[in-house]
Design an enzyme around this catalytic site. Structure first.
Site, PDB file in Angstrom:
ATOM      1  CG  ASP A  33      -2.058   0.927   1.185  1.00 29.40           C
ATOM      2  OD1 ASP A  33      -1.890   2.032   0.628  1.00 29.40           O
ATOM      3  OD2 ASP A  33      -3.143   0.597   1.691  1.00 29.40           O
ATOM      4  CG  HIS A  41      -3.314   5.026  -0.475  1.00 31.37           C
ATOM      5  ND1 HIS A  41      -3.384   3.732  -0.934  1.00 31.37           N
ATOM      6  CD2 HIS A  41      -3.959   5.801  -1.391  1.00 31.37           C
ATOM      7  CE1 HIS A  41      -4.066   3.722  -2.079  1.00 31.37           C
ATOM      8  NE2 HIS A  41      -4.422   4.960  -2.381  1.00 31.37           N
ATOM      9  CB  SER A  60      -4.320  -2.333   3.405  1.00 32.08           C
ATOM     10  OG  SER A  60      -3.652  -1.938   2.240  1.00 32.08           O
TER      11      SER A  60
END
Ligand code: B1M
Length: 216
Positions: free
Chosen positions: A99, A101, A152
């Protein structure tokens, strides 16, 4: 456009020119940096998410919006009030494996750092082995994992299982956050399979109050 609306538009349009001047003007109007982030800029990011989700915005533009968001946060950060130094405890913070982000994670970093915690922010795409290594190495008091993808949330579950397997589940309280998580998933599903402490934080402020709770 009125200033608040213009700032929000800057996030949506990924328009960086003149950003600092607008941020200065907003602060000069008496708005606190955190309020600019939470009440204006994050509203813009929300719109970006909706446009992207409905196919009305393409990824490169989402990236531009994210860049403007990050620039704005970095610009505002030195203007935030710092309550205490890092004496309240130490947390290792990471975005989980796979991930990328990191805007939310970095906000959590800012809020905790400005409120008395020492944050070891090890970045994005971090496998559990790296998270645990950092926690060990820095003698952390807690671990925070962020992740925005649905995938996630599954990785987080695996990470907790790995902590249990390694016998370190009770060593660090774990804070979880990110858009795809729900309180029920963390407090019902994950808690029932994890022998240690695992908490859900809806936003950075809940992250702070949870840290205050687990550290006392
Ligand atoms: Co992506 N992305 N993205 N993206 N992106 C989402 C998450 C998505 C919901 C958009 C959508 O479809 N509407 C969607 C996920 C769908 C899903 O999983 N079901 C998505 C997708 C699909 C993707 C890609 C797969 C797109 C692609 O490549 N086709 C790809 C994934 C790459 C990867 O990770 N492997 C991708 C890429 C990107 C960009 C790189 C372009 C960019 C990220 C840039 C960056 O972060 N540096 C991006 C962005 C910007 C978004 C949206 C639009 C905005 C995210 C954001 O920054 N929000 C997002 C839409 C959405 O979230 N609704 C989306 C603002 C931020 C402050 O919120 O991080 O949730 P958030 O943090 C909050 C709370 O969650 C909490 O506190 C914060 C507020 O105070 N919190 C914590 C977060 N972590 C915490 C940890 C804590 C405590 C609280 O304690 C440890």
């Amino acid at each position: 456009l009125p200033l608040d609306e213009r700032l929000k538009r800057r996030i949506i349009d990924g328009e960086r020119n003149g950003l600092e001047a607008d941020l200065d003007a907003s602060m000069a109007d008496g708005r606190a940096p955190l309020s600019i982030i939470n009440d204006i800029l994050l509203d813009g990011m929300k719109v970006v998410g909706e446009l992207f989700g409905s196919g009305q915005m393409q990824l490169p533009f989402v990236l531009q919006s994210a860049e403007v968001m990050k620039t704005a946060v970095a610009y505002l950060e030195p203007h935030m009030e710092t309550a205490e130094d890092g004496g309240k405890g130490r947390i290792v913070l990471a975005t989980v494996r796979g991930d990328v982000h990191d805007i939310g994670k970095n906000l959590v970093d800012i809020i905790l750092s400005n409120n008395g915690y020492e944050v070891v922010n090890i970045g994005i795409k971090q496998p559990i082995s790296a998270i645990l290594e950092a926690a060990e190495q820095h003698r952390a008091d807690a671990i925070g994992m962020s992740g925005l993808l649905v995938k996630s949330t599954v990785i987080m579950k695996e990470n907790l299982a790995e902590m249990a397997t390694r016998g370190v589940a009770e060593r660090w309280p774990v804070l979880l956050g990110g858009a795809a998580l729900t309180r029920a998933y963390v407090e019902d599903d994950l808690r029932s399979v994890f022998p240690g402490q695992v908490h859900y934080a809806r936003d950075a402020f809940e992250g702070l109050s949870l840290m205050d709770r687990v550290m006392t």
